[in-house]
Design a protein around this motif. Sequence first.
Motif, PDB file in Angstrom:
ATOM      1  N   GLY A 261       0.812  -1.209   0.000  1.00 14.51           N
ATOM      2  CA  GLY A 261       0.000   0.000   0.000  1.00 14.51           C
ATOM      3  C   GLY A 261       0.848   1.262   0.000  1.00 14.51           C
ATOM      4  N   LEU A 262       1.926   1.259   0.785  1.00 10.18           N
ATOM      5  CA  LEU A 262       2.785   2.433   0.899  1.00 10.18           C
ATOM      6  C   LEU A 262       3.376   2.833  -0.443  1.00 10.18           C
ATOM      7  CD1 LEU A 262       4.405   4.480   2.649  1.00 10.18           C
ATOM      8  CD2 LEU A 262       6.151   2.702   2.876  1.00 10.18           C
ATOM      9  N   TYR A 263       3.938   1.858  -1.175  1.00  8.69           N
ATOM     10  CA  TYR A 263       4.626   2.214  -2.407  1.00  8.69           C
ATOM     11  C   TYR A 263       3.693   2.364  -3.605  1.00  8.69           C
ATOM     12  CZ  TYR A 263       9.141   2.111  -0.219  1.00  8.69           C
ATOM     13  OH  TYR A 263      10.212   2.410   0.582  1.00  8.69           O
ATOM     14  N   ALA A 264       2.556   1.699  -3.597  1.00 13.77           N
ATOM     15  CA  ALA A 264       1.558   1.970  -4.630  1.00 13.77           C
ATOM     16  C   ALA A 264       1.130   3.433  -4.534  1.00 13.77           C
ATOM     17  CB  ALA A 264       0.356   1.045  -4.464  1.00 13.77           C
ATOM     18  N   TYR A 395       5.358  -2.490 -10.250  1.00 11.50           N
ATOM     19  CA  TYR A 395       5.184  -3.163 -11.526  1.00 11.50           C
ATOM     20  C   TYR A 395       3.726  -3.544 -11.782  1.00 11.50           C
ATOM     21  CZ  TYR A 395       5.822  -6.436 -15.362  1.00 11.50           C
ATOM     22  OH  TYR A 395       5.733  -7.070 -16.565  1.00 11.50           O
ATOM     23  N   LEU A 396       3.058  -4.161 -10.789  1.00 10.20           N
ATOM     24  CA  LEU A 396       1.677  -4.604 -10.986  1.00 10.20           C
ATOM     25  C   LEU A 396       0.724  -3.440 -11.176  1.00 10.20           C
ATOM     26  CD1 LEU A 396       1.312  -7.600  -8.494  1.00 10.20           C
ATOM     27  CD2 LEU A 396       1.498  -7.681 -10.986  1.00 10.20           C
ATOM     28  N   ASP A 402      -2.035  -0.286 -17.621  1.00 12.49           N
ATOM     29  CA  ASP A 402      -1.930  -0.451 -19.072  1.00 12.49           C
ATOM     30  C   ASP A 402      -2.983  -1.416 -19.591  1.00 12.49           C
ATOM     31  OD1 ASP A 402       0.116   1.328 -19.480  1.00 12.49           O
ATOM     32  OD2 ASP A 402       1.710  -0.173 -19.434  1.00 12.49           O
ATOM     33  N   ALA A 403      -3.231  -2.490 -18.841  1.00 10.52           N
ATOM     34  CA  ALA A 403      -4.150  -3.528 -19.310  1.00 10.52           C
ATOM     35  C   ALA A 403      -5.615  -3.103 -19.248  1.00 10.52           C
ATOM     36  CB  ALA A 403      -3.955  -4.804 -18.483  1.00 10.52           C
ATOM     37  N   THR A 404      -5.974  -2.299 -18.243  1.00 12.02           N
ATOM     38  CA  THR A 404      -7.387  -1.949 -18.035  1.00 12.02           C
ATOM     39  C   THR A 404      -7.730  -0.526 -18.408  1.00 12.02           C
ATOM     40  OG1 THR A 404      -7.031  -1.292 -15.727  1.00 12.02           O
ATOM     41  CG2 THR A 404      -7.494  -3.620 -16.150  1.00 12.02           C
ATOM     42  N   TYR A 407      -6.978   2.917 -12.943  1.00 12.43           N
ATOM     43  CA  TYR A 407      -6.345   2.415 -11.730  1.00 12.43           C
ATOM     44  C   TYR A 407      -7.312   1.636 -10.839  1.00 12.43           C
ATOM     45  CZ  TYR A 407      -2.155   5.161 -12.685  1.00 12.43           C
ATOM     46  OH  TYR A 407      -1.003   5.654 -13.255  1.00 12.43           O
ATOM     47  N   THR A 408      -8.493   1.316 -11.341  1.00 14.51           N
ATOM     48  CA  THR A 408      -9.509   0.659 -10.517  1.00 14.51           C
ATOM     49  C   THR A 408      -9.030  -0.689  -9.983  1.00 14.51           C
ATOM     50  OG1 THR A 408     -11.287   1.740 -11.738  1.00 14.51           O
ATOM     51  CG2 THR A 408     -11.878  -0.204 -10.441  1.00 14.51           C
ATOM     52  N   VAL A 409      -8.617  -1.576 -10.887  1.00 14.64           N
ATOM     53  CA  VAL A 409      -8.173  -2.906 -10.465  1.00 14.64           C
ATOM     54  C   VAL A 409      -6.929  -2.802  -9.591  1.00 14.64           C
ATOM     55  CG1 VAL A 409      -7.355  -5.162 -11.255  1.00 14.64           C
ATOM     56  CG2 VAL A 409      -9.177  -3.993 -12.506  1.00 14.64           C
ATOM     57  N   SER A 410      -6.023  -1.886  -9.972  1.00 15.03           N
ATOM     58  CA  SER A 410      -4.791  -1.715  -9.199  1.00 15.03           C
ATOM     59  C   SER A 410      -5.081  -1.366  -7.746  1.00 15.03           C
ATOM     60  CB  SER A 410      -3.932  -0.609  -9.819  1.00 15.03           C
ATOM     61  OG  SER A 410      -3.595  -0.910 -11.147  1.00 15.03           O
TER      62      SER A 410
END
Length: 446
Positions: A261-264, A395-396, A402-404, A407-410
């Motif tokens: 959570g911190l680095y996201a 990375y994730l 990029d895939a979706t 940032y919802t899924v992220s």
Amino acid sequence: MSTHLQSAVEKSAIRKVSLRLVPFVALMFFINFLDRTAISFAGPNGMSEDLGLHAAQFGLASGIFFIGYILLEVPSNLALHRFGARKWLARIMVSWGIVSLLFTWVSSVEGLYTLRLLLGVAEAGFFPGAILFLSMWVPARHRSKVLSLFYLAQPLTVVFGAPLAAALIEQHGLFGLSGWRVMFLGVSIPAIVIGIVTWFYLADSPRQAKWLNAEEKEWLSGELEKENSQKQSSAHPSLRTVLFNGRVWMLCLIYFGFIYGLYALAFFLPTIISGFQQQFGTSFNVIEKGLITGVPYIFAAVVMFFWSRDASRRGCKTWHIALPALTGAISVPLALYMDSPMATILVMSVTASSIFAALPNFWTLPTQFLTGASAAAAIALINTLGNVAGFSAGYLTGMLKDATGSYTVSMMVVGGFMLLSAILMLLLNAKRSEIQPAHLAQEQSQ
């Protein structure tokens, strides 16, 4: 020594440690966190465009730092225990300052990856080394309060660092450099300077501190030696003790969720704020973005201070760690459904506050049951495996964006990992009815 005199000596010794060591080590941490997250300010302010980075590449560049960091974390912390904190922390700071300086002239994606990897190698061992260093100076009953003061440097890095980074980026053209390159130049020099100062300023133990009087040295050294002997009586201090300790591995997993959570948040919040124009039709200049980035961390600093103060007064309880994790798990996905920049930032402030409220209390746990080389190895192992999340988060988050296309899924993934931390903390509590201050736990184990 009479009880009254001992109390006076204790207060005096802890006050001197808090004033002499904690602000300086916090300054080191401030420079450290600003240095490793500088890429988050550079990315949306010219670096991604100049180097041709898409979101997944930016995420990989952010996260690859942790590969080198992870590989050398435990050996670095054991070296600190062997050679002394003063020399080793100074060496680490100068090393990462030199590598950070090289970002000023990076010219390719591959070069960016290489330097981020080398930066992780250079920084390996700093954070757990700082935690271990302060733990070697402060008895367990004062540790939560002292670590919370130290940890204030992390949110304040963004509160003051984001506007500072923005101001440096605004110096576009200085020395013929792009603004983001000027920023890397500006944040690297303090690490080298303070690293040199560290060599002369720190002392490795209370007995070596010229700024403590004889009574303070004797009391502080005696308290720490008594705690260490009690812990050593029930566990031989070795790396094997750490590797086969189930509680250490549980702490690794709990820490993973917090660090994810911190680095996201740290790596992508400036980018999310830059996207407010597309999402809400509201645009901000570079300085305004820097100021807005700092808002969640202002709340985090205040909440962390009072939450840790309560933990220090009551003794660190399970809910001092599990409740913030649960709050963060709920607030992260909630931010996705806000209808204005202000509402989004306020909910993200809850997330940042939750993470920082838990972290300093979490770090009181390893030294409750380990000491010496075992404590050094345990803190390094927890930080190492927890920081796998630093790579994963960068990375994730970028890959899922990029895939979706959003940032919802992220952010859902971030909330999921924080929920995991809350659940694991409760499971850890199920094995031990309450996480208590070290001296109480030790008394019950005798």
